[in-house]
Design a protein around this motif. Structure first.
Motif, PDB file in Angstrom:
ATOM      1  N   ASP A 121       0.662  -1.255   0.610  1.00 17.16           N
ATOM      2  CA  ASP A 121       0.042   0.024  -0.453  1.00 17.16           C
ATOM      3  C   ASP A 121       0.991   1.512  -0.154  1.00 17.16           C
ATOM      4  OD1 ASP A 121      -2.159  -2.001  -0.137  1.00 17.16           O
ATOM      5  OD2 ASP A 121      -2.269  -1.623   2.045  1.00 17.16           O
ATOM      6  N   ALA A 122       1.837   1.699   0.681  1.00 18.50           N
ATOM      7  CA  ALA A 122       2.773   2.551   0.994  1.00 18.50           C
ATOM      8  C   ALA A 122       3.489   2.248  -0.427  1.00 18.50           C
ATOM      9  CB  ALA A 122       3.744   2.014   2.058  1.00 18.50           C
ATOM     10  N   LEU A 123       4.161   1.490  -1.135  1.00 17.95           N
ATOM     11  CA  LEU A 123       4.742   2.205  -2.143  1.00 17.95           C
ATOM     12  C   LEU A 123       3.906   2.117  -3.148  1.00 17.95           C
ATOM     13  CD1 LEU A 123       6.426  -1.537  -2.156  1.00 17.95           C
ATOM     14  CD2 LEU A 123       7.412   0.975  -1.024  1.00 17.95           C
ATOM     15  N   GLU A 124       2.216   1.680  -3.430  1.00 18.39           N
ATOM     16  CA  GLU A 124       1.437   2.506  -4.556  1.00 18.39           C
ATOM     17  C   GLU A 124       1.346   3.941  -3.664  1.00 18.39           C
ATOM     18  OE1 GLU A 124      -1.778  -0.210  -4.382  1.00 18.39           O
ATOM     19  OE2 GLU A 124      -0.354  -2.332  -5.444  1.00 18.39           O
ATOM     20  N   ALA A 125       0.804   4.324  -2.820  1.00 16.51           N
ATOM     21  CA  ALA A 125       0.628   4.951  -1.990  1.00 16.51           C
ATOM     22  C   ALA A 125       1.580   6.545  -2.925  1.00 16.51           C
ATOM     23  CB  ALA A 125       0.401   5.505  -0.459  1.00 16.51           C
ATOM     24  N   ALA A 126       3.223   5.979  -2.570  1.00 11.45           N
ATOM     25  CA  ALA A 126       4.428   7.076  -3.147  1.00 11.45           C
ATOM     26  C   ALA A 126       3.970   6.946  -4.500  1.00 11.45           C
ATOM     27  CB  ALA A 126       5.731   6.134  -2.614  1.00 11.45           C
ATOM     28  N   ARG A 127       3.763   5.924  -5.319  1.00 12.28           N
ATOM     29  CA  ARG A 127       3.298   6.208  -6.388  1.00 12.28           C
ATOM     30  C   ARG A 127       2.555   7.122  -7.157  1.00 12.28           C
ATOM     31  NH1 ARG A 127       2.270   0.693  -9.610  1.00 12.28           N
ATOM     32  NH2 ARG A 127       0.162   1.421  -8.299  1.00 12.28           N
ATOM     33  N   ILE A 183       0.722 -18.823   1.189  1.00 11.54           N
ATOM     34  CA  ILE A 183      -0.574 -18.009   1.698  1.00 11.54           C
ATOM     35  C   ILE A 183       0.398 -15.982   1.679  1.00 11.54           C
ATOM     36  CG2 ILE A 183      -1.471 -16.762   3.850  1.00 11.54           C
ATOM     37  CD1 ILE A 183      -1.899 -20.145   5.156  1.00 11.54           C
ATOM     38  N   THR A 184       1.889 -16.541   2.278  1.00  6.47           N
ATOM     39  CA  THR A 184       2.847 -14.958   2.052  1.00  6.47           C
ATOM     40  C   THR A 184       3.652 -14.196   0.792  1.00  6.47           C
ATOM     41  OG1 THR A 184       4.145 -16.078   2.616  1.00  6.47           O
ATOM     42  CG2 THR A 184       3.184 -15.436   4.580  1.00  6.47           C
ATOM     43  N   VAL A 185       3.547 -15.400  -0.091  1.00 14.70           N
ATOM     44  CA  VAL A 185       3.714 -14.658  -1.053  1.00 14.70           C
ATOM     45  C   VAL A 185       3.198 -13.324  -2.132  1.00 14.70           C
ATOM     46  CG1 VAL A 185       4.607 -15.940  -3.637  1.00 14.70           C
ATOM     47  CG2 VAL A 185       5.359 -16.399  -1.417  1.00 14.70           C
ATOM     48  N   PRO A 186       1.552 -14.299  -2.429  1.00 16.36           N
ATOM     49  CA  PRO A 186       1.364 -13.290  -3.104  1.00 16.36           C
ATOM     50  C   PRO A 186       1.194 -11.604  -2.437  1.00 16.36           C
ATOM     51  CG  PRO A 186      -0.250 -15.033  -3.040  1.00 16.36           C
ATOM     52  CD  PRO A 186       1.210 -15.416  -1.433  1.00 16.36           C
ATOM     53  N   PRO A 187       0.878 -11.055  -1.297  1.00 10.57           N
ATOM     54  CA  PRO A 187       1.341  -9.934  -0.829  1.00 10.57           C
ATOM     55  C   PRO A 187       3.005  -9.412  -1.391  1.00 10.57           C
ATOM     56  CG  PRO A 187       0.907 -11.734   1.423  1.00 10.57           C
ATOM     57  CD  PRO A 187       0.277 -11.819  -0.248  1.00 10.57           C
ATOM     58  N   VAL A 188       3.967  -9.697  -1.198  1.00 13.71           N
ATOM     59  CA  VAL A 188       5.060  -9.902  -1.647  1.00 13.71           C
ATOM     60  C   VAL A 188       5.136  -9.306  -2.859  1.00 13.71           C
ATOM     61  CG1 VAL A 188       7.588 -10.765  -1.532  1.00 13.71           C
ATOM     62  CG2 VAL A 188       5.971 -11.920   0.239  1.00 13.71           C
ATOM     63  N   ILE A 189       4.551  -9.918  -4.289  1.00 10.49           N
ATOM     64  CA  ILE A 189       4.515  -8.980  -5.488  1.00 10.49           C
ATOM     65  C   ILE A 189       3.927  -8.594  -5.324  1.00 10.49           C
ATOM     66  CG2 ILE A 189       3.735 -10.746  -7.629  1.00 10.49           C
ATOM     67  CD1 ILE A 189       4.241 -13.627  -6.896  1.00 10.49           C
ATOM     68  N   ARG A 190       2.736  -8.946  -5.247  1.00 15.78           N
ATOM     69  CA  ARG A 190       2.317  -7.356  -5.026  1.00 15.78           C
ATOM     70  C   ARG A 190       3.195  -6.234  -4.664  1.00 15.78           C
ATOM     71  NH1 ARG A 190      -2.111  -4.696  -0.592  1.00 15.78           N
ATOM     72  NH2 ARG A 190      -1.566  -2.218  -2.068  1.00 15.78           N
ATOM     73  N   GLY A 191       3.829  -5.722  -4.143  1.00 15.74           N
ATOM     74  CA  GLY A 191       4.903  -5.400  -3.580  1.00 15.74           C
ATOM     75  C   GLY A 191       5.755  -4.588  -4.227  1.00 15.74           C
ATOM     76  N   PHE A 192       6.115  -5.881  -4.844  1.00 15.47           N
ATOM     77  CA  PHE A 192       7.973  -6.112  -5.388  1.00 15.47           C
ATOM     78  C   PHE A 192       7.340  -5.325  -7.062  1.00 15.47           C
ATOM     79  CE2 PHE A 192      11.163  -8.475  -7.996  1.00 15.47           C
ATOM     80  CZ  PHE A 192      12.206  -7.680  -7.568  1.00 15.47           C
ATOM     81  N   SER A 193       5.753  -5.973  -7.207  1.00 13.46           N
ATOM     82  CA  SER A 193       5.282  -5.567  -8.786  1.00 13.46           C
ATOM     83  C   SER A 193       5.150  -4.065  -8.794  1.00 13.46           C
ATOM     84  CB  SER A 193       4.390  -5.602  -8.597  1.00 13.46           C
ATOM     85  OG  SER A 193       3.910  -7.274  -8.936  1.00 13.46           O
ATOM     86  N   VAL A 194       5.181  -2.759  -8.077  1.00 12.87           N
ATOM     87  CA  VAL A 194       5.180  -2.041  -8.017  1.00 12.87           C
ATOM     88  C   VAL A 194       6.796  -1.505  -8.382  1.00 12.87           C
ATOM     89  CG1 VAL A 194       5.058   0.516  -6.720  1.00 12.87           C
ATOM     90  CG2 VAL A 194       3.532  -1.438  -6.192  1.00 12.87           C
ATOM     91  N   ILE A 195       7.928  -2.409  -7.743  1.00 12.66           N
ATOM     92  CA  ILE A 195       9.267  -1.054  -8.505  1.00 12.66           C
ATOM     93  C   ILE A 195       9.139  -1.590  -9.526  1.00 12.66           C
ATOM     94  CG2 ILE A 195      11.717  -1.463  -7.786  1.00 12.66           C
ATOM     95  CD1 ILE A 195      10.604  -2.109  -4.815  1.00 12.66           C
ATOM     96  N   VAL A 196       9.577  -3.329  -9.470  1.00 11.69           N
ATOM     97  CA  VAL A 196       9.833  -3.693 -10.835  1.00 11.69           C
ATOM     98  C   VAL A 196       8.969  -3.372 -12.061  1.00 11.69           C
ATOM     99  CG1 VAL A 196       9.459  -6.194 -12.586  1.00 11.69           C
ATOM    100  CG2 VAL A 196      10.113  -5.881  -9.891  1.00 11.69           C
ATOM    101  N   GLY A 197       7.077  -2.498 -12.170  1.00 12.15           N
ATOM    102  CA  GLY A 197       6.724  -1.717 -12.752  1.00 12.15           C
ATOM    103  C   GLY A 197       7.311  -0.997 -13.528  1.00 12.15           C
ATOM    104  N   LEU A 198       7.780   0.111 -12.693  1.00  8.11           N
ATOM    105  CA  LEU A 198       8.445   1.091 -12.887  1.00  8.11           C
ATOM    106  C   LEU A 198       9.764   1.265 -13.609  1.00  8.11           C
ATOM    107  CD1 LEU A 198       7.380   3.526  -9.263  1.00  8.11           C
ATOM    108  CD2 LEU A 198       6.388   3.434 -11.577  1.00  8.11           C
ATOM    109  N   ILE A 199      10.282   0.075 -13.111  1.00 13.42           N
ATOM    110  CA  ILE A 199      11.235  -0.343 -14.603  1.00 13.42           C
ATOM    111  C   ILE A 199      10.666  -0.488 -16.113  1.00 13.42           C
ATOM    112  CG2 ILE A 199      13.682  -2.136 -14.392  1.00 13.42           C
ATOM    113  CD1 ILE A 199      14.009  -1.786 -10.646  1.00 13.42           C
ATOM    114  N   GLU A 200      10.205  -1.095 -15.651  1.00 16.10           N
ATOM    115  CA  GLU A 200       9.619  -1.555 -17.111  1.00 16.10           C
ATOM    116  C   GLU A 200       8.994  -0.452 -18.220  1.00 16.10           C
ATOM    117  OE1 GLU A 200       9.894  -5.195 -18.387  1.00 16.10           O
ATOM    118  OE2 GLU A 200       9.157  -3.390 -20.522  1.00 16.10           O
ATOM    119  N   ASN A 201       8.573   0.282 -16.892  1.00 12.74           N
ATOM    120  CA  ASN A 201       8.115   1.294 -17.613  1.00 12.74           C
ATOM    121  C   ASN A 201       9.452   2.605 -18.685  1.00 12.74           C
ATOM    122  OD1 ASN A 201       5.162   0.777 -16.923  1.00 12.74           O
ATOM    123  ND2 ASN A 201       4.405   2.224 -16.241  1.00 12.74           N
TER     124      ASN A 201
END
Lengths: 234, 234
Positions: free
Chosen positions: B73-79, B126-144
């Motif tokens: 959430d924090a990473l998405e909010a910052a974005r 159970i724990t991996v999906p929310p990890v990916i959620r956060g990591f995706s924010v970073i990787v997505g911006l790099i991809e862009n």
DNA sequence: CCTATACTTTGAACAGTGTTCAAATTATAG
DNA sequence: CTATAATTTGAACACTGTTCAAAGTATAGG
């Protein structure tokens, strides 16, 4: 030597306790560090241990100091083994030894760089010296590379933030380290970069993404040296 | 809705339990996470909690999932906050938000990236999906940034070790991530570099050396983007 | 409204933990 | 061989997670 004999026996038991503790840690993780379990392991009553260590925390501190020293030993050994080679090769060997030791001694590494024992806080005056011992190996090699000209600061790592440079200069002056602020800065930068990989590897957060962590680590070490400004090939 | 009412009340108590747990963790560190202490806090008997969470481990898992989601959430909010600015500025904002969240929520961060609770192992499914959620924010911006041409791979980070590239490609194919192996690789590299600083800061290993960790972190972020091949100034 | 059913809370018990302390034992020194 | 110092003992205290049958309470159907 009457008192020498007593003292010697006492030191022997202290060592036996630490060894039992390490055995339990290796078998059941840092969670296996239970005073009662140690006592059971060496056929003692829990209360008996208090004549050798004032508390579980005191024992943990002893284990931490040992671990930091073992890590420093490993780094120094790697440096000596690569002694004939170039300064860059020596630094590379030492940085690889850092991860090697962590992977080979996961519980010890968690003990010193994780947050393993609930409620325990390390007394800095006791634990810091052996930390510096290990770190000095890395920084020392960087300093040599800088002085020989094999390593020359390049952008963007050529600028040290003023506040940080000031703090490093203070540290060097206060504790009398025979290194430059530049070497210290590069050492810290490299240390943190590599430490992150090891930490994530230790708790299994990075294997699922990257597969072969060892390859990533090696690549990161080489890239690190290049971006820091290493002129010679490795 | 008869069963809805029961379910709702149940969910309320579960939330109350988690809040008490977070309060205790904030006050006494991850060590304060005691089932009996939580029960005391909300005027329940220890055994009563077992009707809401099957075990302490199950409660911890719930707290971990919440923490990973809060971080995401924090990473998405910052974005979103930096949405108007350049891609590089957005990535910078997100990477700074990563440390910000860790510093502001130390116990939560230790809970998810440290080794806090003895004997506990997180169930990955159970724990991996929310990890990916956060990591995706970073990787997505790099991809862009890569696609817009603002970021172009330069030596030494332009080469991806073959074994790692193969693993990343497999991951992308298997889980259907809409990113390139290059973006993932850069994301992991950056993540580990910054994670190391935070981890060492968390356990107080780096302040004594560097003084102002925030400055070091910011410098490291900027240097990271430059060495990865960011063409525009930040 | 009142009963039958489901949900929730209780209290005791078990096995484990670190720690303290006086008492008993053992080893050392004069 | 005895006086003294170093150790080991055993019981107790307060804490931990967990289990389970019993008691209590709220909900649903007739």
């Amino acid at each position: 030597m009457p008192k020498g004999r007593v003292e010697q026996r006492r030191e022997g038991v202290r060592e036996e306790i630490k060894q039992a503790a390490r055995r339990l840690m290796a078998a059941h993780g840092t969670a296996g560090l239970s005073l009662r379990a140690i006592a059971r392991e060496i056929n003692m009553l829990p209360s008996g241990l208090y004549h050798y260590y004032g508390s579980l925390d005191e024992l943990i501190t002893a284990l931490i100091v040992d671990a930091f020293n073992a890590l420093a030993d490993a780094l120094e050994a790697a440096r000596e083994t690569a002694a004939g080679q170039s300064g860059a090769a020596m630094l590379l060997a030492v940085l690889e030894a850092y991860r090697r030791w962590a992977v080979d001694h996961p519980t010890d590494f968690q003990l010193i760089y994780g947050n393993p024992i609930p409620g325990y806080v390390a007394p800095r005056e006791i634990t810091v010296p052996p930390v510096i011992r290990g770190f000095s190996v890395i920084v020392g090699l960087i300093e040599n590379l800088l002085q020989s000209g094999a390593l020359e600061a390049v952008p963007p790592y050529d600028v040290i933030p003023p506040e940080i440079e000031a703090h490093l200069q203070m540290l060097i002056a206060r504790d009398g380290y025979p290194v430059s602020a530049r070497a210290l800065f590069m050492g810290v930068l490299g240390w943190t970069q590599l430490h992150g990989i090891i930490m994530l590897e230790m708790f299994n957060h990075i294997q699922p993404v990257i597969g072969d962590v060892e390859t990533l680590y090696r690549a990161q070490v080489v890239n690190l040296l290049k971006t820091l400004g290493l002129k010679t090939a490795i």
